[in-house]
Design a protein around this motif. Structure first.
Motif, short mmCIF file in Angstrom:
data_model
loop_
_atom_site.label_atom_id
_atom_site.label_comp_id
_atom_site.label_asym_id
_atom_site.label_seq_id
_atom_site.Cartn_x
_atom_site.Cartn_y
_atom_site.Cartn_z
N GLU A 32 7.59 27.94 41.11
CA GLU A 32 6.18 27.54 41.05
C GLU A 32 5.96 26.25 40.26
O GLU A 32 4.94 25.58 40.46
N GLU A 33 6.88 25.88 39.39
CA GLU A 33 6.75 24.65 38.61
C GLU A 33 7.43 23.45 39.27
O GLU A 33 7.41 22.34 38.73
N HIS A 68 6.78 21.17 41.52
CA HIS A 68 5.66 20.61 42.28
C HIS A 68 6.11 19.61 43.34
O HIS A 68 5.51 19.56 44.42
N ILE A 118 7.34 21.71 46.27
CA ILE A 118 6.22 22.39 46.92
C ILE A 118 5.45 21.41 47.81
O ILE A 118 5.11 21.72 48.96
N HIS A 141 2.14 29.22 51.46
CA HIS A 141 2.47 30.25 50.48
C HIS A 141 2.06 31.61 51.04
O HIS A 141 0.90 31.83 51.36
N ASP A 192 5.10 36.08 46.59
CA ASP A 192 5.84 35.69 45.39
C ASP A 192 7.18 36.41 45.35
O ASP A 192 7.36 37.46 45.98
N ARG A 206 8.52 33.00 38.46
CA ARG A 206 7.77 33.24 39.68
C ARG A 206 8.12 32.15 40.68
O ARG A 206 7.86 30.97 40.44
N ASP A 207 8.75 32.56 41.77
CA ASP A 207 8.98 31.66 42.89
C ASP A 207 7.93 31.95 43.96
O ASP A 207 7.53 33.10 44.14
N LEU A 208 7.52 30.92 44.65
CA LEU A 208 6.60 31.08 45.76
C LEU A 208 7.42 31.30 47.02
O LEU A 208 8.41 30.59 47.26
#
Length: 174
Positions: A136-137, A139, A142, A152, A155, A166-168
């Motif tokens: 999730e970090e 960016h 993503i 998305h 999770d 936390r992975d998306l």
């Protein structure tokens, strides 16, 4: 006089294991190391890289498909597809488990070439969707996936040592 670099894609062989492993570990460290305590980082690196690491075991696994990007023969990145194992996946979906690019080659077409391979491979398998996970970090990644139309859909708990990230879970309808 400037000489243009040549990007090629191919399937790695066992002879590529050490160079592939070194590139992947360096890429992972460059991108993520600052998020972790040293003991969690080292536990993750020990499990995934090196002679007894997951990367080399996966390279020998016939159920996984790999593609390596080379710039003038040197490994600049890779993509690995695995049988779908995410909760959000259907058995006929395709799953991209990793897409790593060496830091020096970010923004120079390597990731696009590897993503094109993954999408082509998934379509050749008649997969209705391509799934992946991304921290999730992360960016930059993503945004890259979103440009392709990934959305998305859930999770995924991703362990790094004792830390759980936390992975998306992202999905692209094909």
């Amino acid at each position: 006089m400037t000489i243009a670099a040549t990007l090629t894609l191919d399937t790695p062989t066992p002879a590529d294991a050490a160079a592939l492993d070194a590139m992947a570990e360096a890429s992972w460290r460059d991108t993520f190391a600052h998020f972790y305590k040293p003991e969690d980082l080292n536990a993750f690196l020990d499990e995934n890289f090196g002679e007894d690491g997951r990367l080399r075991r996966d390279l020998a696994n016939p159920l996984m498909s790999w593609q390596v990007a080379r710039i003038d023969g040197a490994i600049a990145g890779y993509a690995k597809m695995v049988p779908p194992n995410l909760e959000q996946a259907h058995p006929t979906d395709a799953q991209l488990a990793q897409l790593y690019v060496a830091t020096d080659w970010h923004g120079r077409g390597v990731a696009q070439a590897l993503m094109d391979w993954a999408m082509t491979t998934a379509r050749a398998r008649r997969a209705p969707a391509l799934l992946l996970t991304v921290f999730e970090e992360n960016h930059r990644a993503i945004a890259f996936y979103a440009k392709y139309g990934f959305v998305h859909v859930g999770d995924y708990a991703f362990p790094v040592g004792r830390q759980i990230d936390r992975d998306l879970v992202m999905r692209l309808a094909l």
